[in-house]
Write a protein that holds these residues in place. Sequence first.
Motif, mmCIF file in Angstrom:
data_model
loop_
_atom_site.group_PDB
_atom_site.id
_atom_site.type_symbol
_atom_site.label_atom_id
_atom_site.label_comp_id
_atom_site.label_asym_id
_atom_site.label_seq_id
_atom_site.Cartn_x
_atom_site.Cartn_y
_atom_site.Cartn_z
ATOM 1 N N GLU A 4 0.818 -1.215 0.000
ATOM 2 C CA GLU A 4 0.000 0.000 0.000
ATOM 3 C C GLU A 4 0.850 1.263 0.000
ATOM 4 O O GLU A 4 0.490 2.281 -0.586
ATOM 5 N N LYS A 5 2.013 1.176 0.667
ATOM 6 C CA LYS A 5 2.912 2.345 0.714
ATOM 7 C C LYS A 5 3.478 2.656 -0.670
ATOM 8 O O LYS A 5 3.689 3.814 -1.016
ATOM 9 N N ILE A 6 3.746 1.592 -1.450
ATOM 10 C CA ILE A 6 4.257 1.815 -2.809
ATOM 11 C C ILE A 6 3.189 2.532 -3.635
ATOM 12 O O ILE A 6 3.466 3.509 -4.323
ATOM 13 N N LYS A 22 -2.749 6.567 -16.269
ATOM 14 C CA LYS A 22 -2.377 5.373 -15.509
ATOM 15 C C LYS A 22 -0.867 5.138 -15.554
ATOM 16 O O LYS A 22 -0.228 5.278 -16.599
ATOM 17 N N VAL A 23 -0.302 4.782 -14.414
ATOM 18 C CA VAL A 23 1.076 4.291 -14.375
ATOM 19 C C VAL A 23 1.004 2.785 -14.112
ATOM 20 O O VAL A 23 0.526 2.351 -13.069
ATOM 21 N N PHE A 24 1.427 2.021 -15.097
ATOM 22 C CA PHE A 24 1.364 0.561 -14.971
ATOM 23 C C PHE A 24 2.481 0.073 -14.047
ATOM 24 O O PHE A 24 3.488 0.757 -13.858
ATOM 25 N N PHE A 25 2.266 -1.114 -13.493
ATOM 26 C CA PHE A 25 3.181 -1.623 -12.478
ATOM 27 C C PHE A 25 3.665 -3.019 -12.853
ATOM 28 O O PHE A 25 2.871 -3.962 -12.977
ATOM 29 N N ALA A 26 4.982 -3.148 -13.014
ATOM 30 C CA ALA A 26 5.574 -4.476 -13.229
ATOM 31 C C ALA A 26 6.248 -4.924 -11.940
ATOM 32 O O ALA A 26 7.133 -4.241 -11.416
ATOM 33 N N ALA A 27 5.804 -6.060 -11.423
ATOM 34 C CA ALA A 27 6.455 -6.667 -10.266
ATOM 35 C C ALA A 27 7.666 -7.422 -10.781
ATOM 36 O O ALA A 27 7.533 -8.414 -11.514
ATOM 37 N N VAL A 28 8.857 -6.942 -10.442
ATOM 38 C CA VAL A 28 10.079 -7.562 -10.965
ATOM 39 C C VAL A 28 10.414 -8.777 -10.102
ATOM 40 O O VAL A 28 10.827 -8.661 -8.957
ATOM 41 N N ALA A 40 2.090 -11.744 -5.142
ATOM 42 C CA ALA A 40 2.099 -10.445 -5.832
ATOM 43 C C ALA A 40 0.938 -10.336 -6.814
ATOM 44 O O ALA A 40 0.357 -9.267 -6.986
ATOM 45 N N GLU A 41 0.595 -11.460 -7.437
ATOM 46 C CA GLU A 41 -0.493 -11.421 -8.422
ATOM 47 C C GLU A 41 -1.827 -11.044 -7.767
ATOM 48 O O GLU A 41 -2.724 -10.508 -8.412
ATOM 49 N N LYS A 42 -1.933 -11.310 -6.472
ATOM 50 C CA LYS A 42 -3.185 -10.982 -5.759
ATOM 51 C C LYS A 42 -3.386 -9.481 -5.593
ATOM 52 O O LYS A 42 -4.490 -9.034 -5.309
ATOM 53 N N TRP A 45 -3.497 -3.942 -8.339
ATOM 54 C CA TRP A 45 -2.885 -2.954 -9.239
ATOM 55 C C TRP A 45 -1.535 -3.402 -9.817
ATOM 56 O O TRP A 45 -0.865 -2.634 -10.488
ATOM 57 N N VAL A 46 -1.162 -4.654 -9.581
ATOM 58 C CA VAL A 46 0.019 -5.203 -10.265
ATOM 59 C C VAL A 46 -0.414 -5.672 -11.658
ATOM 60 O O VAL A 46 -1.364 -6.439 -11.790
ATOM 61 N N ASP A 47 0.260 -5.163 -12.678
ATOM 62 C CA ASP A 47 -0.155 -5.433 -14.063
ATOM 63 C C ASP A 47 0.696 -6.484 -14.765
ATOM 64 O O ASP A 47 0.222 -7.134 -15.697
ATOM 65 N N PHE A 48 1.973 -6.589 -14.381
ATOM 66 C CA PHE A 48 2.900 -7.457 -15.115
ATOM 67 C C PHE A 48 3.886 -8.099 -14.153
ATOM 68 O O PHE A 48 4.133 -7.580 -13.068
ATOM 69 N N PHE A 49 4.486 -9.193 -14.622
ATOM 70 C CA PHE A 49 5.732 -9.663 -14.030
ATOM 71 C C PHE A 49 6.875 -9.209 -14.937
ATOM 72 O O PHE A 49 6.728 -9.189 -16.171
ATOM 73 N N GLY A 50 7.991 -8.858 -14.334
ATOM 74 C CA GLY A 50 9.197 -8.546 -15.095
ATOM 75 C C GLY A 50 10.281 -9.534 -14.719
ATOM 76 O O GLY A 50 10.567 -9.724 -13.542
#
Length: 228
Positions: A4-6, A22-28, A40-42, A45-50
């Motif tokens: 939530e802080k991110i 929108k700023v998309f978010f890739a979880a690296v 992380a997928e849960k 607002w996480v859109d991608f894996f990197g």
Amino acid sequence: MDAEKILERIENAKLKAGRNDKVFFAAVSKTRTVEEMKEAEKISWVDFFGENRVQEAESKRKAYGQSRLMWRLIGHLQANKARKAIEIFDTIDSVDSVELAVRLNRIAGEMNKSVPVLIEVNTSGEASKSGVDPEKFGELLDTVTGLENLRLDGLMTVGPITDSEREIRSAFAALRTLNDDARVRTGLPLPVLSMGMSGDFDLAILEGSTLVRIGTLLFGERDYRNEP
Ligand SMILES: *Cc1c(COP(=O)(O)O)cnc(C)c1O
């Protein structure tokens, strides 16, 4: 840091920049386990894996099963792994040479696929960084946009390693300018400006990033001994 802080920091940076797009978010997710990735997928607002390595991503994608997220290749791609990369990834964000682009296009054609790509630019001039030199960007842009099986969506960069906010912002601003110029030159929408990691994503958003790539802040420090 909890997720939530991110999100709060992303929203703050957007506010400061006067943005409401929108700023998309890739979880690296490099070095992370499939279990960590499923957590992380849960996050809605996480859109991608990197992922930055083809082999690691291959084994994890097999083990993962169905995912609502698209997987992005954000690390340097060696020519001999181009076919595997097209099989595994939904987008390839690290196209950095004419040779690689031509090869990806040929293989995509053989596979009857259209591959979404970004061009990675070395905006910092650091020798250790991958990405095409800004002076060679125009040639690569013309090549990629002329290849029928690649779909150029925008640009990516990794910010310089420095404490100077001014230097970091100027690298991100340089990428934005290249993308703006590329839009004019090609007539393409080029909506993706992938810049900003755990240490510099606020600044990247101020400079127009539409896709941040965050690992450490989301998952904790990486332990490379865990790399599969
Ligand atoms: C590892 C990596 C990231 C994420 O870095 P963090 O500092 O852990 O957020 C982003 N982009 C690229 C290209 C990476 O290799």
